[in-house]
Design a protein around this motif. Sequence first.
Motif, mmCIF file in Angstrom:
data_model
loop_
_atom_site.group_PDB
_atom_site.id
_atom_site.type_symbol
_atom_site.label_atom_id
_atom_site.label_comp_id
_atom_site.label_asym_id
_atom_site.label_seq_id
_atom_site.Cartn_x
_atom_site.Cartn_y
_atom_site.Cartn_z
ATOM 1 N N ILE A 90 22.179 -31.508 -29.814
ATOM 2 C CA ILE A 90 23.321 -30.616 -30.035
ATOM 3 C C ILE A 90 24.412 -31.057 -29.070
ATOM 4 O O ILE A 90 24.200 -31.144 -27.864
ATOM 5 C CB ILE A 90 22.980 -29.134 -29.789
ATOM 6 N N HIS A 91 25.580 -31.318 -29.621
ATOM 7 C CA HIS A 91 26.679 -31.924 -28.862
ATOM 8 C C HIS A 91 27.886 -30.986 -28.952
ATOM 9 O O HIS A 91 28.452 -30.787 -30.022
ATOM 10 C CB HIS A 91 26.984 -33.290 -29.483
ATOM 11 N N SER A 92 28.279 -30.395 -27.818
ATOM 12 C CA SER A 92 29.428 -29.497 -27.792
ATOM 13 C C SER A 92 30.545 -30.116 -26.964
ATOM 14 O O SER A 92 30.307 -30.993 -26.125
ATOM 15 C CB SER A 92 29.037 -28.133 -27.220
ATOM 16 N N HIS A 93 31.786 -29.617 -27.184
ATOM 17 C CA HIS A 93 32.948 -30.231 -26.560
ATOM 18 C C HIS A 93 33.753 -29.287 -25.672
ATOM 19 O O HIS A 93 34.657 -29.754 -24.989
ATOM 20 C CB HIS A 93 33.886 -30.799 -27.633
ATOM 21 N N PHE A 94 33.483 -28.011 -25.705
ATOM 22 C CA PHE A 94 34.296 -27.062 -24.956
ATOM 23 C C PHE A 94 33.405 -26.094 -24.187
ATOM 24 O O PHE A 94 32.266 -25.828 -24.584
ATOM 25 C CB PHE A 94 35.235 -26.288 -25.897
#
Length: 409
Positions: A90-94
């Motif tokens: 799972i890749h989040s940016h914020f």
Amino acid sequence: MNKDIRVMQIIKTTEGASWALHQVKFLVRCGIDVHVILNNNTGKFYNKWKESGATIYTLESILNPLHPFKTLKSILSLRRLIKEVNPDIIHSHFFINTIHMRMASFRLKPTRIFQVPGPLHLEHAIFKYIDLFSARKNDRWIASSKHIKSLYIKSGINEERVDLSYYGNDYSQFNTSDSDHLKRDNHLRNKYGFKDSDIVIGNVCYIYPPKKFLGQKVGLKNHEVMIKAIEIARQQEPRIKGLFIGGQWGDSTSYEQLLRRSIPVDERENIVITGKIPPSEAAKGWQNLDYAIHLPLSESCGGVIEPLLAQRPVISCKTGGIPEIIIEGYTGFITSRDNPQEVASKILEVIKNKKNAIEYTLNGKNLVLDMFNIERTAKEILEIYKKIMSIQNSYEEYSSKKYLKRVNP
């Protein structure tokens, strides 16, 4: 082999973050099974997300203590979706999306990555604590500058858990003849009564009011110091004009108006804040400037990329990851972000050395085209995924200094 990697990316907005869209499109082309969660099904980039080749879901991320039931419902909805998709990563940016994701994936197996777009939350104790405390032992971070990576390591995170990848974008439109970008667009200059002989200094960005809960006394982009510095510089060189292109973020204009009132009445024709303008005008904003100035309180690497691509000499500061791009005497100029007198002196110095300034800007443009090339940065993300999955990879941390040595041995 790449098809064996299933990734869920969580994106905060469909109005911006085009870099995330380009990253996902590249990963899909490389065979990664990408599932993207967007906050809504509107926004100017939504249709492009639908065309990206990724599987798209919409789910509003709510993390608000004033609305506990909505928050719980949002967390449980995301948890169900994670179980359904069953991603490897799972890749989040914020920041908010990351905390929301970590709560939703509690005790679930995917490796969780927070790709960190900026250092602001790490510069304030409470938010840094939330980030570090909510992470589990196998969580990882991808820093978007060496500065951000150093903040995690100083906070006690093992270096093996923090990779580096600058946020790339599609800058192919700038990969043309150098002379094309030296051309001037006079639309805004003419609109505000500036002459061809005027020396116009400014920037193109949103205006953000001070975040008083973080102890800020000036706006995030530090317009106060830039405006004052131009006032001071004009006392020695009256041809200098200030042009700050952009308006206040959000619906309010109160802080924007406050900045205008801070300009002496007899200088308001010489130092202009445009307010919000059409995107077509903003896109040509840099071509209306002779020099760019960017002195933010917090930054990863933003604010200096586009003026370098437009071949405008950049005066900036040592904030965050900016010195990884703006190297004094090679790609631009570094000054104080707090002392208007020092900034004014640097402005006058740069103007007197225009020939060198243009040369440095060309160096900076070439660096940016390599450092932030979306094909290169997205490939880094792919290699980081392989590294996490214990698949043979060729990940190597990027160094602007190594690049400059390679092209100028």
